[in-house]
Design a protein around this motif. Structure first.
Motif, PDB file in Angstrom:
ATOM      1  N   GLY A   1       4.374  14.698  -4.744  1.00  0.00           N
ATOM      2  CA  GLY A   1       5.255  13.272  -5.201  1.00  0.00           C
ATOM      3  C   GLY A   1       6.134  12.742  -4.186  1.00  0.00           C
ATOM      4  N   LYS A   2       5.864  12.933  -2.686  1.00  0.00           N
ATOM      5  CA  LYS A   2       6.594  12.334  -1.767  1.00  0.00           C
ATOM      6  C   LYS A   2       5.455  10.803  -1.464  1.00  0.00           C
ATOM      7  CE  LYS A   2       8.139  16.320   0.818  1.00  0.00           C
ATOM      8  NZ  LYS A   2       6.988  17.523   0.771  1.00  0.00           N
ATOM      9  N   ALA A   3       6.536   9.963  -1.216  1.00  0.00           N
ATOM     10  CA  ALA A   3       5.825   8.470  -1.021  1.00  0.00           C
ATOM     11  C   ALA A   3       5.703   8.014   0.226  1.00  0.00           C
ATOM     12  CB  ALA A   3       6.569   7.665  -2.161  1.00  0.00           C
TER      13      ALA A   3
ATOM     14  N   ILE B 293       8.601   6.550   2.393  1.00  0.00           N
ATOM     15  CA  ILE B 293       9.603   5.433   2.043  1.00  0.00           C
ATOM     16  C   ILE B 293      10.933   6.184   1.987  1.00  0.00           C
ATOM     17  CG2 ILE B 293      10.196   4.448  -0.197  1.00  0.00           C
ATOM     18  CD1 ILE B 293       7.159   4.081  -0.679  1.00  0.00           C
ATOM     19  N   ASP B 294      11.788   5.269   2.703  1.00  0.00           N
ATOM     20  CA  ASP B 294      13.111   5.879   2.838  1.00  0.00           C
ATOM     21  C   ASP B 294      14.165   5.135   2.045  1.00  0.00           C
ATOM     22  OD1 ASP B 294      13.014   3.060   3.614  1.00  0.00           O
ATOM     23  OD2 ASP B 294      13.993   3.332   5.660  1.00  0.00           O
ATOM     24  N   ASN B 295      14.011   4.088   1.035  1.00  0.00           N
ATOM     25  CA  ASN B 295      14.838   3.670   0.232  1.00  0.00           C
ATOM     26  C   ASN B 295      14.786   4.086  -1.364  1.00  0.00           C
ATOM     27  OD1 ASN B 295      12.605   2.239  -0.266  1.00  0.00           O
ATOM     28  ND2 ASN B 295      13.431   0.175  -0.402  1.00  0.00           N
TER      29      ASN B 295
ATOM     30  N   GLY C  86      19.117   9.792 -13.543  1.00  0.00           N
ATOM     31  CA  GLY C  86      18.544  10.884 -12.754  1.00  0.00           C
ATOM     32  C   GLY C  86      17.117  10.808 -12.144  1.00  0.00           C
ATOM     33  N   TYR C  87      16.378   9.842 -12.664  1.00  0.00           N
ATOM     34  CA  TYR C  87      15.074   9.574 -11.911  1.00  0.00           C
ATOM     35  C   TYR C  87      15.196   9.053 -10.771  1.00  0.00           C
ATOM     36  CZ  TYR C  87      13.547  10.460 -16.996  1.00  0.00           C
ATOM     37  OH  TYR C  87      13.620  11.274 -17.976  1.00  0.00           O
ATOM     38  N   ILE C  88      14.103   9.532  -9.618  1.00  0.00           N
ATOM     39  CA  ILE C  88      14.079   8.795  -8.489  1.00  0.00           C
ATOM     40  C   ILE C  88      13.481   7.558  -8.683  1.00  0.00           C
ATOM     41  CG2 ILE C  88      13.132   9.032  -6.198  1.00  0.00           C
ATOM     42  CD1 ILE C  88      13.437  12.362  -6.611  1.00  0.00           C
ATOM     43  N   GLN C  89      14.229   6.594  -7.775  1.00  0.00           N
ATOM     44  CA  GLN C  89      13.792   5.128  -7.885  1.00  0.00           C
ATOM     45  C   GLN C  89      13.262   4.807  -6.479  1.00  0.00           C
ATOM     46  OE1 GLN C  89      14.189   4.011 -11.384  1.00  0.00           O
ATOM     47  NE2 GLN C  89      14.221   2.300 -10.314  1.00  0.00           N
ATOM     48  N   VAL C  90      12.233   4.022  -6.363  1.00  0.00           N
ATOM     49  CA  VAL C  90      11.502   3.544  -5.194  1.00  0.00           C
ATOM     50  C   VAL C  90      11.638   1.911  -5.238  1.00  0.00           C
ATOM     51  CG1 VAL C  90       9.408   3.337  -3.904  1.00  0.00           C
ATOM     52  CG2 VAL C  90      10.010   5.473  -5.185  1.00  0.00           C
TER      53      VAL C  90
ATOM     54  N   LYS D 245       1.069  -1.080   0.060  1.00  0.00           N
ATOM     55  CA  LYS D 245      -0.041   0.109  -0.132  1.00  0.00           C
ATOM     56  C   LYS D 245       0.963   1.207   0.104  1.00  0.00           C
ATOM     57  CE  LYS D 245      -4.464  -0.571   1.893  1.00  0.00           C
ATOM     58  NZ  LYS D 245      -5.145  -0.693   3.427  1.00  0.00           N
ATOM     59  N   ILE D 246       0.497   2.111  -0.924  1.00  0.00           N
ATOM     60  CA  ILE D 246       1.536   3.411  -1.163  1.00  0.00           C
ATOM     61  C   ILE D 246       0.475   4.610  -1.231  1.00  0.00           C
ATOM     62  CG2 ILE D 246       3.052   4.592  -2.580  1.00  0.00           C
ATOM     63  CD1 ILE D 246       3.585   1.747  -3.800  1.00  0.00           C
TER      64      ILE D 246
END
Length: 165
Positions: A18-20, A33-35, A42-46, A11-12
């Motif tokens: 844009g904060k997850a 989400i910390d990782n 350059g794109y933010i990965q989750v 569940k997200i």
């Protein structure tokens, strides 16, 4: 306003900035989400972990878009289903900055595209622009600055991005 989605057994919650956040069953609360880390482009990965302890990474801007437009297929990685950052900033994942485009339209936003080169045969600078895989000749020029300006003047006429949603 926050939006919730379930992806990869997780569940997200995504806010407009844009904060997850992930829901932790063990603590029975939402935690940021910390990782999160930028990939080599350059794109933010989750990175998400499912119930079987398998890990899968998603680009944050695709999660943000999916949270706001649930009908959009996040798993479709085709050339017609790219998410574009309107301002060109890959870390600005505000929903107002994101839109669905084709791969070609996504390339239209590139700031490093040159569109001109020196042609040794005619001993002049040549300007061109690419659309649909075709190179369109814009002319020959005496200086590099003139060729660059010809490319920049043609860009709004040829590199048109249509709104899909």
């Amino acid at each position: 306003m926050c939006r919730t989605l379930t992806l990869w057994d997780t569940k997200i919650k995504i806010d407009d900035e844009g904060k997850a956040f992930r829901f932790h069953k063990r603590y029975n609360k939402w935690k940021r989400i910390d990782n999160i880390k930028p990939n080599n482009k350059g794109y933010i990965q989750v990175v998400l972990t499912n119930t079987e302890r398998k890990r899968k990474s998603f680009q944050l801007h695709r999660l943000v878009y999916k949270a706001h437009y649930p009908i959009w297929n996040i798993m479709d990685n085709s050339m017609n289903n790219c998410i574009d950052h309107k301002d060109g900033n890959k870390t600005n994942n505000h929903i107002d900055n994101l839109r669905v485009v084709t791969h070609q339209e996504n390339c239209f936003n590139r700031t490093k595209a040159k569109g001109y080169c020196f042609n040794k045969k005619v001993n002049k600078w040549q300007a061109y622009i690419k659309v649909d895989g075709k190179r369109i000749h814009l002319g020959y020029f005496d200086t590099e600055e003139e060729a660059r300006q010809a490319y920049l003047d043609a860009k709004p006429n040829y590199h048109i991005i249509k709104d899909r949603i």
